[in-house]
Design an enzyme around this catalytic site. Sequence first.
Site, PDB file in Angstrom:
ATOM      1  N   LYS A 119       0.907  -0.927  -0.077  1.00 16.87           N
ATOM      2  CA  LYS A 119       0.100  -0.111  -0.015  1.00 16.87           C
ATOM      3  C   LYS A 119       0.884   1.028  -0.516  1.00 16.87           C
ATOM      4  O   LYS A 119       1.286   1.262   0.812  1.00 16.87           O
ATOM      5  CB  LYS A 119      -0.591   0.024   1.017  1.00 16.87           C
ATOM      6  N   CYS A 148      -7.361   0.694  -1.352  1.00 19.61           N
ATOM      7  CA  CYS A 148      -9.186   1.918  -0.384  1.00 19.61           C
ATOM      8  C   CYS A 148      -8.590   3.026  -0.059  1.00 19.61           C
ATOM      9  O   CYS A 148      -8.753   3.794  -1.123  1.00 19.61           O
ATOM     10  CB  CYS A 148      -8.486   0.808   1.328  1.00 19.61           C
ATOM     11  N   PRO A 204     -32.183  -2.422  29.546  1.00 19.14           N
ATOM     12  CA  PRO A 204     -33.279  -1.561  29.953  1.00 19.14           C
ATOM     13  C   PRO A 204     -34.500  -0.707  28.930  1.00 19.14           C
ATOM     14  O   PRO A 204     -33.509  -0.138  28.574  1.00 19.14           O
ATOM     15  CB  PRO A 204     -31.995  -1.183  30.790  1.00 19.14           C
ATOM     16  N   SER A 245     -36.720   1.957  28.837  1.00 16.92           N
ATOM     17  CA  SER A 245     -37.414   3.352  30.263  1.00 16.92           C
ATOM     18  C   SER A 245     -38.365   3.755  30.171  1.00 16.92           C
ATOM     19  O   SER A 245     -39.417   4.258  30.040  1.00 16.92           O
ATOM     20  CB  SER A 245     -36.320   4.360  30.423  1.00 16.92           C
ATOM     21  N   GLY A 246     -38.838   3.552  27.617  1.00 18.14           N
ATOM     22  CA  GLY A 246     -40.046   4.005  27.305  1.00 18.14           C
ATOM     23  C   GLY A 246     -38.980   5.214  26.679  1.00 18.14           C
ATOM     24  O   GLY A 246     -39.941   5.915  25.844  1.00 18.14           O
ATOM     25  N   GLY A 247     -38.187   5.802  26.916  1.00 25.15           N
ATOM     26  CA  GLY A 247     -37.296   6.634  26.093  1.00 25.15           C
ATOM     27  C   GLY A 247     -37.099   7.550  24.594  1.00 25.15           C
ATOM     28  O   GLY A 247     -37.370   5.960  24.424  1.00 25.15           O
ATOM     29  N   ILE A 248     -36.389   8.250  24.228  1.00 27.30           N
ATOM     30  CA  ILE A 248     -35.979   7.893  23.145  1.00 27.30           C
ATOM     31  C   ILE A 248     -34.794   7.124  22.527  1.00 27.30           C
ATOM     32  O   ILE A 248     -34.744   6.544  21.606  1.00 27.30           O
ATOM     33  CB  ILE A 248     -35.708   9.147  22.818  1.00 27.30           C
ATOM     34  N   ASP A 249     -33.818   7.346  23.393  1.00 23.88           N
ATOM     35  CA  ASP A 249     -32.876   6.448  23.531  1.00 23.88           C
ATOM     36  C   ASP A 249     -32.945   5.372  23.558  1.00 23.88           C
ATOM     37  O   ASP A 249     -32.498   3.711  22.380  1.00 23.88           O
ATOM     38  CB  ASP A 249     -31.609   6.991  24.247  1.00 23.88           C
TER      39      ASP A 249
END
Length: 649
Positions: free
Chosen positions: A114, A175, A358, A360-364
């Site tokens: 390379k 590459c 886990p 949590s119901g949140g966005i993440d």
Amino acid sequence: MVHYVTIATCALNQWALDFQGNYERIRQSILQAKGSDAKLRIGPELEIPGYGCYDHFLEGDTILHSWEVLGKLLSDRTLDDILIDTGMPVMHRNQRYNCRVVILNGKIVLIRPKLYLANDGNYRELRWFTAWAGRASIEDYVLPRFISSITGQKTVPIGDALVSTDDSCIGIELCEELFTPESPHIAMSLDGAEIIINSSGSHHELRKLHRRVELIREATMKCGGIYLYANQKGCDGDRLYYDGSAMVLANGEVLAMGRQFAISDVEVTVATADLGAVRSFRGAISSRSLQAARSIVYPRVHADIALSPEKDMFDGRVKPTKPISVRYHLPEEEINLGPACWLWDYLRRSSQGGFFLPLSGGIDSCSTCGHCAFDAGDQQVIEDVRKCVGMGPEYLPKDAQELASHLFYTCYMGTGNSSSETRTRAKQLASAVGSYHVDLNMDSCGLGHRDAYAVHGGSNAENLALQNIQARLRMLLAYLFAALLPWARGRQNPLRGYFTKYDCSSADLNPIGSISKRDLRKYIAYAREHLQLPLVPFSESYVQSDEVEMGMSYDDLSVYGRLRKIAKCGPYSMFTQLLHIWDGLTPRQVADKVKRFFFYYSINRHKMTTITPAYHAETYSPDDNRFDMRQFLYNARWDWQFRCIDQEE
């Protein structure tokens, strides 16, 4: 006149240091290429040891085992009658090089090191390899004795050369060389190389495929010629996901392209192109002819093979491949597909029983959950699925939800202060995905039976869990007292930043760690509409509670982060840039925003040193360990820099 050649490029799911598996995948791809009547096969960068060996490249074992694999390929007579390009590290004059090795009928034709090494962002090739300095020159390489006994060659050429066949000429670039200002394919094409081959280890980033395609398209439009691009695919053992997309282009048109996201181990992309069209294309450009007359003259090594068939071109058995239109995924689709493929590779290669999230119901956590629906495609994938779930040879999941029920575990960890909205959303999402879900009340934690240490008759799993919880509770209490003891003595130095050390940062893997909140929100909307997942709804005016707490929006954070990392801006230059970007704000408002960002960036930087290994998806990433290598202890006042900003207001 027409002069057809059938050629093959590959995307292989190689794994660092998996010499046996890598060998088998290489061999399978060669046989598939031969089965398609191809006379040239190229593979990914460093495909024999795997691209992601990192400091293992410094070990002599890695080079030795690479030669051993090459020896098996050279000894295999079923791989004859096709020109093979493969990749491995080579030691020459006590220097280590990242090389392509071209072989034919049990002999080595050329070792091509390379020229330009990738050494920024995620890449540290200069740590392990030396760039070949002899432009358009070759030397003798003395082969290991056990390789000489296979090939009958004592020395072979090593260096920057073209490979001539009985009917054409091949140039090689690797590459990074495609992305450099002085790409080798230009000089090689001017000196008569009609086919350029590029073996890459190019990782996935959002919106990156377009750049690859356009670079190759531009190369073949300017120079004329046929361009083969090979790439690694899958997780090589680290944070990167290589997204395949092996392709063949000719004279500015895409003839064939492999899939960008696929979980099969071997994918061979074959095309038939016309060398006659290349010669006509080049001959019609007079300025190119003038440049070719004074171009670099490369040494040539000969490969005793014709790439075109001996039979009459007009007998109807050889037909050219028609150009295609490239289908680019939306960023939301890339977010859905890339991390899921990375997670699948991690799971099947780690010999673990599944993933725990886990929820949590949140966005993440909802975004993370959306990635974990797997798609069982070919036979190899089905066999991997059976191993992961521990099922017999008859098991076949009927859909992604059923598979998730065996491999994906979610848990809502709530307390008396948790909202019913997030608890319900977590349960609905788990049901839609198919995960095995537990709704846990941490006020009275338990799994329905009493855990016991081994001395009290408990199982190994119970004993280990109880021992570990003691250690982790000490950590929890240590952070609790570190935060509250100064407060109890009347000191007020609150921490800031929506990232709790050893909370959302404490996991084995993070599939969304480098994806901006802006893109995640778009993905949430995409998943709600196209995947029918019950994710949190939001609008353009939606503001998360943590944005209020931080005093800055995630959209603003994305702008700050990209200016700091990609545009290499310090506080002063960021201020001057944002004066023009945010022309609706006064200089004082812009200055306050920049100062607030750099202050909190400084005092929270230490958190990045413990960050969970994250799937790499964007050029701007907070990953401290590999991608964003800055100190973690700062003068958070930035006295000199902030004074420069004040002087400009």
